[in-house]
Design an enzyme around this catalytic site. Structure first.
Site, mmCIF file in Angstrom:
data_model
loop_
_atom_site.group_PDB
_atom_site.id
_atom_site.type_symbol
_atom_site.label_atom_id
_atom_site.label_comp_id
_atom_site.label_asym_id
_atom_site.label_seq_id
_atom_site.Cartn_x
_atom_site.Cartn_y
_atom_site.Cartn_z
ATOM 1 N N PRO A 88 0.813 -1.215 0.000
ATOM 2 C CA PRO A 88 0.000 0.000 0.000
ATOM 3 C C PRO A 88 0.849 1.268 0.000
ATOM 4 O O PRO A 88 0.343 2.355 -0.266
ATOM 5 C CB PRO A 88 -0.826 -0.088 1.283
ATOM 6 C CG PRO A 88 -0.520 -1.392 1.922
ATOM 7 C CD PRO A 88 0.578 -2.061 1.176
ATOM 8 N N GLU A 115 2.720 -7.487 8.445
ATOM 9 C CA GLU A 115 2.924 -6.035 8.526
ATOM 10 C C GLU A 115 3.870 -5.516 7.453
ATOM 11 O O GLU A 115 4.224 -4.353 7.453
ATOM 12 C CB GLU A 115 3.465 -5.651 9.905
ATOM 13 C CG GLU A 115 2.600 -6.090 11.070
ATOM 14 C CD GLU A 115 1.231 -5.414 11.085
ATOM 15 O OE1 GLU A 115 1.150 -4.222 10.772
ATOM 16 O OE2 GLU A 115 0.256 -6.105 11.400
ATOM 17 N N ARG A 153 -3.842 -8.077 -20.442
ATOM 18 C CA ARG A 153 -4.799 -7.752 -21.515
ATOM 19 C C ARG A 153 -4.301 -6.639 -22.436
ATOM 20 O O ARG A 153 -4.912 -6.359 -23.462
ATOM 21 C CB ARG A 153 -6.186 -7.474 -20.970
ATOM 22 C CG ARG A 153 -6.307 -6.342 -20.009
ATOM 23 C CD ARG A 153 -7.602 -6.448 -19.217
ATOM 24 N NE ARG A 153 -8.787 -6.659 -20.062
ATOM 25 C CZ ARG A 153 -9.278 -5.778 -20.905
ATOM 26 N NH1 ARG A 153 -8.700 -4.601 -21.042
ATOM 27 N NH2 ARG A 153 -10.349 -6.041 -21.626
ATOM 28 N N ASP A 168 -11.762 0.405 -24.220
ATOM 29 C CA ASP A 168 -11.913 0.327 -22.774
ATOM 30 C C ASP A 168 -11.750 1.678 -22.117
ATOM 31 O O ASP A 168 -11.022 2.532 -22.600
ATOM 32 C CB ASP A 168 -10.843 -0.588 -22.164
ATOM 33 C CG ASP A 168 -11.245 -2.038 -22.215
ATOM 34 O OD1 ASP A 168 -12.348 -2.325 -22.696
ATOM 35 O OD2 ASP A 168 -10.441 -2.871 -21.792
HETATM 36 CL CL1 6GU Z 1 -0.347 -3.756 -3.146
HETATM 37 N N1 6GU Z 1 -1.041 -4.633 -0.751
HETATM 38 C C1 6GU Z 1 -1.827 -4.639 0.332
HETATM 39 N N2 6GU Z 1 -1.551 -5.489 1.324
HETATM 40 N N3 6GU Z 1 -2.857 -3.822 0.493
HETATM 41 C C2 6GU Z 1 -3.111 -2.990 -0.525
HETATM 42 C C3 6GU Z 1 -2.343 -2.936 -1.694
HETATM 43 C C4 6GU Z 1 -1.288 -3.780 -1.771
HETATM 44 N N4 6GU Z 1 -2.838 -1.984 -2.476
HETATM 45 C C5 6GU Z 1 -3.883 -1.489 -1.850
HETATM 46 N N5 6GU Z 1 -4.044 -2.072 -0.655
#
Ligand code: 6GU
Length: 224
Positions: A88, A115, A153, A168
């Site tokens: 994230p 984590e 794709r 798209d």
């Molecule tokens: Cl790439 N990993 C995780 N664990 N949570 C996420 C993410 C990635 N992208 C958005 N939320």
């Protein structure tokens, strides 16, 4: 294109490879996706992949060595490999990044759990950190499959009609307008007459207007 996915849940990845265009792309030899079990790259009897963080703190962190060994293994015989870390904290995936990735010969996608990973994985093996949005998932497996699907794709030959990729949303910097299929009338709702007219010029103009309207209403940011 070769895509290696490194995870402690390879079956999650393999399962989503057995459907739709990903399965066909593999049968046709356009892409090859391999899932690797991170535990195969541990060197202890219990196949430990995570440890508590130095300095304290909640949860567990993924150890660096299994990821190092896995990447080394995946790289063998490859010349240009990009190593993506699903996190994230990464750059948020979008159409442009997918296009860039679709031009690569070899992707290695690392899927952390818990984590996160030891910082040295970032420092020594990762070339790109990728997120799929501002929310937290329990692991990188689903995000990795989002990348695999979105990138696959865009590879020429994978999706049956190239037109369906070009039309798209986002590929043309806007959203698609409403679309209809049979029946002509459903629960009192009719398909717009112009789509039944057979006049291709008028249909194209109608679709273009509808696409613009929907983009203005829902994603005005895409027009800027
Ligand atoms: Cl790439 N990993 C995780 N664990 N949570 C996420 C993410 C990635 N992208 C958005 N939320």
């Amino acid at each position: 294109m070769l895509i290696d996915v490194v995870t402690i849940f390879p079956e999650t990845v393999e399962c989503s490879l057995r459907t739709g265009i990903l399965e066909r792309g593999q049968e046709d030899g356009i892409i090859q996706v391999r899932a690797h079990d991170l535990r195969d790259f541990t060197d202890d009897r219990h196949k430990v992949t995570d440890e508590p963080p130095y300095g304290g703190g909640p949860g567990m962190l993924m150890k660096p060595e299994p990821f190092f060994r896995a990447v080394h293994h995946c790289r063998r015989g490859q010349h240009n490999s990009r190593v993506l870390l699903m996190t994230p904290q990464g750059r948020q995936l979008n159409h442009k990044i997918c296009e860039e990735l679709a031009r690569e010969e070899h992707l290695i996608i690392l899927c952390p759990r818990y984590e996160g990973v030891d910082e040295r994985v970032r420092q020594w093996v990762v070339t790109n950190e990728v997120s799929i949005g501002d929310y937290v998932l329990s692991g990188g497996e689903f995000p990795a499959m989002v990348v695999v699907d979105a990138v696959a794709r865009l590879i020429p030959g994978l999706v049956g009609e190239p037109e369906s990729v070009r039309g798209d949303s986002f590929a043309q910097a806007g959203l698609e307008g409403p679309q209809y299929t049979r029946p002509r009338e459903f629960q009192g709702l009719e398909v717009p007459a112009v789509l039944l007219s057979g006049n291709h010029q008028m249909i194209a103009r109608h679709n273009c207007e509808q696409s613009r309207l929907r983009t203005v209403q829902r994603r005005p940011d895409l027009l800027r």
